[in-house]
Scaffold this motif. Structure first.
Motif, PDB file in Angstrom:
ATOM      1  N   ILE A 485     -48.169 -20.700 -24.523  1.00  0.00           N
ATOM      2  CA  ILE A 485     -47.423 -20.488 -23.276  1.00  0.00           C
ATOM      3  C   ILE A 485     -47.164 -21.818 -22.586  1.00  0.00           C
ATOM      4  O   ILE A 485     -46.051 -22.082 -22.104  1.00  0.00           O
ATOM      5  CB  ILE A 485     -48.186 -19.517 -22.360  1.00  0.00           C
ATOM      6  CG1 ILE A 485     -48.189 -18.109 -22.977  1.00  0.00           C
ATOM      7  CG2 ILE A 485     -47.580 -19.489 -20.967  1.00  0.00           C
ATOM      8  CD1 ILE A 485     -49.098 -17.131 -22.250  1.00  0.00           C
ATOM      9  N   VAL A 598     -42.964 -16.757 -19.220  1.00  0.00           N
ATOM     10  CA  VAL A 598     -43.714 -17.999 -19.422  1.00  0.00           C
ATOM     11  C   VAL A 598     -43.509 -18.946 -18.251  1.00  0.00           C
ATOM     12  O   VAL A 598     -44.452 -19.533 -17.715  1.00  0.00           O
ATOM     13  CB  VAL A 598     -43.275 -18.652 -20.752  1.00  0.00           C
ATOM     14  CG1 VAL A 598     -43.698 -20.111 -20.804  1.00  0.00           C
ATOM     15  CG2 VAL A 598     -43.850 -17.888 -21.929  1.00  0.00           C
ATOM     16  N   ALA A 614     -46.989 -12.441 -19.040  1.00  0.00           N
ATOM     17  CA  ALA A 614     -46.821 -13.515 -20.027  1.00  0.00           C
ATOM     18  C   ALA A 614     -47.457 -13.132 -21.354  1.00  0.00           C
ATOM     19  O   ALA A 614     -46.905 -13.425 -22.430  1.00  0.00           O
ATOM     20  CB  ALA A 614     -47.424 -14.819 -19.502  1.00  0.00           C
TER      21      ALA A 614
END
Length: 790
Positions: A485, A598, A614
């Motif tokens: 991420i 993200v 996310a």
């Protein structure tokens, strides 16, 4: 007749800095390039033409009676002068370029008078009185000059040294734009010249690293206990280039990718990296993006990947256009670190002999202390120069070698564990799916059901150890998710550490850590199982590479014929299975598929709701469940090939399904570390001190470039020719030794004969180019004949 076992000699090349000894190192890398060409030509059935290439081909053929060896260089790391050679060799390997233009550049243009900035040249004859004292001083300080007072080379060096010292002081004497132009012209000539095949197979990735030093530095945030974050200025940087492997299960996609020529990087990016890594402090001005932009404007050259290159390689406090970069050897003269990290994730497609080969052109030479004597206290300026420049560059590589040795110890430990537990795993699989499982036709549905049953069986039979394994696996997945991420958001390891607490809290809120019931339930029926199915792509890659290594050992025992051919096709399929998992983990792919979620988490790293979103977006982007189904289908199709030995088919299915048992043992053993290749790692050095064929001594006796504080070869064409020739000769000698060391103990190889053939080919081919050292070439030819008795 039994076919000789196949093996890859995988080289990770590390190139030290060495100022004008860059020319010696070019000779070394050029001979390695010729060996790589010969290996590829032999593999493709089109032996490479050249001077030593036919000799290398014949040598590999002679070895082929005992070992079918392929030589591959898939990692290069360099600093300063070594960085330049690493960049050029890397481009030649990936793009199939010819290195001859680089030889011309070093011999013709790497001269002090060509390198001098036009504004730095002596402007007045009134300062001419400096010439004689400086030349006299150089003769006293340089052993070679002192022994050759009346030699034309000594007069050439003394004259150029006098003009050099009369150039401007307190500013770098060499031209940055001139150096950039020299590098750009050489790479342009290479790219415009004839191309051969790439010297790294399509299924192999290639990694290049060069060190640079950020003059201003960039502020980094480091988490500690109190205060939570502290700031430090980081000056070390690594510029990295990668040519990815041609992967993918889809055959049409593979063919299209293979038909496209591979590239290591755009020419401006390569020129910038070469210019930056070799910006020797005090000799060259610091490198900058503006200098490359000016060169591109002058030549009308496009820089297509400029924005991406600057964003990924020069992220920091300052705009990339405002950064100043100096020599990579200031802080990392022997860049083993990035090379070690790269080989951790290099999969093996057949039996591998993994080597680190490092080029050290001046082992043991103390440049400043040599004339002064070890017992004399250092003077004021000498102490400052040694402390700031020399000592940091000359630190030994003990820490690197110990890390490599520890890596090899881990490999041996893992192999022993796997071998020891295999019988128990066979029995556990039979208990999970029944003894008749392997007697019935395999289908994707049966494979999927068996996989769920075996995972549950492995968890139950692990007992209390399962809790430790489950927690470690979950933590490893979360840490990897944080890294992915953060990378997709354009962040670094610091951002990943900031994201991890929120990701862990979001997972805990979903019951992911309630894994006590997981052993008794189907994977999709527990939060833990669903989490791992969605996000643990690393598990799939571990399984695929584990199976690939095990298959290599089985193939090595097969005779040539339909069975071996089918096994090789199965191996190719296993490699291709990994491709989509790897591609979906790339930052640009994740950014495109999970960008909003993200980016939102990166903007607010502690927000639990955003952390959960996310994780969901990352799972969708990784697409592991769909890829699992495609992988099962591809594996079954490969297992259904005619001619594949029945026993081998059963072993592959056993390892594919039984991997949970192995992973429960291996993941805690490795602590989450990534060890993709289960092979020992050996270290070999190429240096003048390791070559005894001519009996002329080491670097101090045969090389010229180490003189004048390692700037010596820039002062004489004859000295450059000398060092280049010895680079090729030394590389030929050491590479024969390295090749011979791969053979089984019972195999005999007349290394003296092969070395002599290579020496003669090099001396004959270079006679016309190296006009200043003709007498040395003739002398060496006589010595080779006497030494080899030919």
């Amino acid at each position: 007749m039994t076919k000789a076992p196949e093996r890859e000699l995988r080289l990770a090349l590390v190139c030290y800095g060495g100022v004008s000894l860059v020319i010696y190192m070019h000779g070394v890398t050029k001979e390695l390039w010729k060996l790589l060409k010969a290996s590829v030509g032999r593999r493709d059935g089109t032996p490479a033409a050249g001077d030593t290439e036919p000799v290398w081909t014949a040598l590999l053929e002679a070895m082929g009676r005992s070992l079918d060896l392929r030589v591959i260089c898939d990692v290069i790391a360099g600093a300063s002068a070594g960085g330049i050679n690493g960049i050029i060799l890397g481009a030649a390997i990936v793009e199939g370029l010819d290195l001859e233009p680089l030889s011309d550049m070093w011999l013709e243009k790497a001269d002090v008078e060509a390198l001098l900035d036009p504004d730095a040249r002596p402007a007045s004859r009134l300062v001419g009185f400096y010439k004689e004292p400086v030349a006299w001083y150089a003769q006293r300080k340089s052993e070679t000059l002192a022994s050759l007072r009346d030699d034309p080379v000594a007069r050439e060096v003394a004259g150029k040294l006098g003009r050099f010292v009369r150039a401007r002081w307190f500013k770098p004497p060499f031209s940055g734009p001139g150096f950039t132009a020299m590098l750009d012209e050489a790479i342009a000539r290479m790219q415009a010249g004839p191309r051969g095949p790439a010297l790294v197979p399509p299924a192999h990735s290639f990694d290049l690293f060069v060190t640079v030093t950020d003059y201003w530095g960039t502020t980094t945030k480091l988490p500690i206990h109190s205060p939570p974050l502290v700031s430090e200025t980081e000056h070390r940087r690594i510029l990295s280039f990668r040519s990815r492997a041609t992967t993918g299960i889809d055959a049409a996609r593979r063919r299209a990718a293979a038909a496209s020529p591979r590239a290591l990087g755009s020419r401006p990016s390569l020129v910038f990296a070469a210019r930056a890594t070799a910006s020797f402090p005090g000799a060259f001005p610091a490198a900058s993006v503006k200098e490359i932009d000016a060169r591109n404007a002058e030549t009308g050259t496009a820089w297509p990947d400029r924005d991406r290159f600057l964003a990924t390689q020069l992220a920091g406090d300052r705009s990339p256009e405002d950064m100043l970069l100096i020599d990579g050897s200031v802080l990392a003269n022997a860049p083993f670190g990035p090379a070690i990290e790269a080989i951790r994730v290099k999969p093996a497609y057949r039996e591998v002999d993994r080597r680190f080969v490092y080029i050290d052109p001046k082992p043991g030479i103390q440049l400043l202390d040599r004339a002064a004597g070890r017992n004399r206290p250092p003077g004021f300026l000498t102490a400052i120069l040694r402390a700031l420049a020399q000592i940091p560059r000359e630190q030994p590589i003990r820490d690197n070698l110990e890390e490599i040795a520890a890596l090899s110890d881990d490999v041996r430990r893992v192999r022993a564990v796997v071998e020891g537990m295999t019988p128990a795993v066979d029995a556990a699989i039979a208990r999970a799916v029944g003894a008749r499982f392997f007697l019935l036709p395999l289908t994707p549905q049966r494979i999927a059901r068996a996989g769920v049953q075996i995972q549950a069986q492995a968890a139950r039979e692990a007992g209390f150890a399962f809790a430790a394994y489950a927690r470690l696996r979950l933590e490893t997945v979360l840490e990897e998710a944080a890294r992915l991420i953060a990378g997709a958001a354009g962040g670094d390891a610091t951002l990943a550490r900031q994201l991890l607490p929120a990701l862990r809290a979001a997972a805990e809120a979903r019951g992911v850590f309630d894994y006590g019931e997981a052993p008794g339930r189907a994977a999709t029926q527990s939060a833990t199982g669903r989490f791992l199915l969605a996000l643990d792509s690393a598990y799939r890659l571990r399984r695929q590479r584990f199976l690939l290594r095990r298959l290599n050992a089985q193939i090595a025992a097969l005779k040539t014929g339909p069975g071996r051919a089918a096994a090789e096709e199965l191996k190719a399929t296993l490699h291709l299975i990994a491709g989509p998992y790897v591609e979906n983990r790339q930052a640009d792919r994740l950014r495109a598929r999970a960008g909003p979620a993200v980016g939102a988490l990166a903007a607010s790293p502690a927000d639990l709701e955003r952390a959960g979103a996310a994780l969901d977006a990352l799972g969708e982007a990784l697409d592991c469940r769909a890829l699992d189904k495609a992988a099962d289908r591809a594996l079954l199709a490969a297992l259904d090939q005619p001619g594949l030995p029945r026993g081998l088919r059963r072993l592959v299915v056993r390892d594919w399904l039984g991997f949970p048992f192995f992973d429960i043992a291996l993941l805690p053993l490795l602590g989450g570390d990534r060890l993709e290749g289960l092979e020992d790692i050996k270290v070999d050095r190429i240096s003048p001190d390791d070559c005894a064929s001519f009996g002329r001594g080491g670097a101090a006796q045969i090389l010229k470039g180490w003189q004048l504080n390692a700037f010596g070869a820039f002062f004489s064409r004859a000295w450059r020719e000398n060092d280049y020739l010895w680079g090729r000769l030394n590389a030929a000698e050491r590479l024969v030794d390295i090749l011979a060391s791969t053979l089984p103990p019972e195999a005999a190889l007349d290394t003296r004969r092969w070395k002599a053939q290579l020496f003669v080919a090099i001396l004959d081919s270079e006679r016309g180019r190296l006009g200043r050292i003709g007498a040395l070439i003739e002398t060496l030819k006589g010595e080779v004949a006497a030494w080899a008795n030919i």
